[in-house]
Write an enzyme that holds these catalytic residues in place. Structure first.
Site: not given
Ligand code: COA
Length: 329
Positions: A116, A256, A286
């Protein structure tokens, strides 16, 4: 005589026609519009057709950037495609784009893989090559068909991404024009492969068999979130200090487009109001290496980058990589 400075002469972008909303996704995996939008800021993304390749999207964006720059394909000396989803492992997508655009044969064409952060890497590479004095015009493209490396049964990754392309043409600044690159800086933190990777399909696991890691993106979302917040801030602060520009002098930050909460945290760190940030991730998700050039093109066309204003580009991605660039329009 001082060497010429180099400017962004034109921009272009392309997104596939098919739009997949959060509602559509909730029919594919166990998710909801509420979850996706509240955690990321994304509402919908574009998904390329089966027969629409990264090189097709790259070519479409490049054609628009060339027309905008009033530069003809035969004037291009360098063509870089930043992508983690090349059409083929070999040859480079840049060579495929070269043929589609009808570029000359004495042109340096190559792909740049910094996930990215790829566009910032490609921009800095092209800029450095131009400053060598051996080339005049460069096409810098970010293009991704990222839908092909997503596991559409994994709700923790497939909801975040979309397909698109963006391009800029760099060349000597015409007299009295602006859009000059002030500076750029690249960073990498190798050794963090497992945080964000596509484990299969490379030399380690060429044709993943039973028990081998798959050819799809895997991500530790929380760790990437923390890395992104920390390093976007570092990259932004570093380049501003290096060029003695106060954050308040930045008219438009083009980050980004991965997660609105990451962008909000950068805004707080820089003590800048949200309206200084250009954000389009609600409509695209993204798009990896395409994210910044797509946003630059939309920001320019919507009048957000007037002459004389300063923009800060800042990205992060797998590697882990990150980087920043400053432009005076
Ligand atoms: N829909 C519903 N629930 C979801 C889900 C979805 N698409 N994806 C994950 N969950 C659930 C998980 O299973 C978890 O459930 P649990 O508490 O029962 O275990 C809960 O939601 C929380 O998950 P978590 O991973 O802690 O959520 P978060 O607040 O960290 O958000 C992201 C997840 C991926 C949105 C966030 O971590 C993020 O944006 N990270 C950066 C990713 C990124 O930018 N990647 C590209 C890099 S270039």
């Amino acid at each position: 005589m001082s060497p010429p400075s180099y400017a962004i002469l034109g921009t272009g972008s392309y997104a596939p026609a098919r739009i997949m909303t959060n509602e559509d996704l909730s029919k594919v995996v166990d998710t909801s519009d509420e979850w996706i939008f509240s955690r990321t800021g994304i509402k919908e993304r574009h998904i390329a057709a089966d027969d629409e390749l990264t090189s097709d999207m790259a070519t479409a964006a490049a054609e628009k950037a060339l027309a905008d720059a009033k530069v003809t394909p035969d004037q291009i000396d360098i063509c870089i495609v930043a992508t983690l989803t090349p059409d083929l492992p070999m040859p480079s997508t840049a060579c495929i784009v070269q043929a589609k655009l009808g570029l000359r044969h004495d042109v340096a064409c190559f792909d740049q893989h910094a996930a990215c952060s790829g566009f910032i890497y490609a921009l800095d590479t092209a800029w450095a090559l131009l400053q060598s004095g051996r080339y005049r015009h460069a096409l810098v493209i970010g293009a991704e068909k990222i839908s092909t490396v997503l596991d559409w049964s994994d709700r923790t990754t497939c909801v975040l991404f979309g397909d698109a392309a963006g391009a800029v043409v760099l060349g000597p600044s015409p007299e009295g024009s602006t859009a000059e690159i002030i500076g750029a800086k690249l960073y990498s933190e190798g050794g963090n492969t497992e945080l964000l990777c596509i484990p299969g399909g490379g030399a380690a696991y060429p044709v993943p068999g039973p028990g081998d890691p798959p050819k799809f993106m895997q991500m530790k979302g929380r760790e990437i979130f923390k890395f992104a917040v920390r390093e976007m801030e570092d990259a932004a602060q570093d380049i501003l200090e290096q060029h003695q520009i106060h954050p308040d002098e930045v008219n438009c930050v083009i980050p980004h487009q991965a997660n609105l909460r990451i962008i909000d945290s950068l805004a707080k760190f820089l003590k800048l109001p949200e309206d200084r940030f250009f954000v389009n991730l609600e409509r695209y998700g993204n798009t990896s290496a395409a994210s910044i050039p797509l946003a630059i093109d939309e920001a320019r066309r919507s009048g957000r980058l007037p002459n004389g204003s300063i923009s800060l580009f800042v990205a992060f991605g797998a590697g882990l990589t990150y980087g920043s660039a400053l432009v005076r329009w």
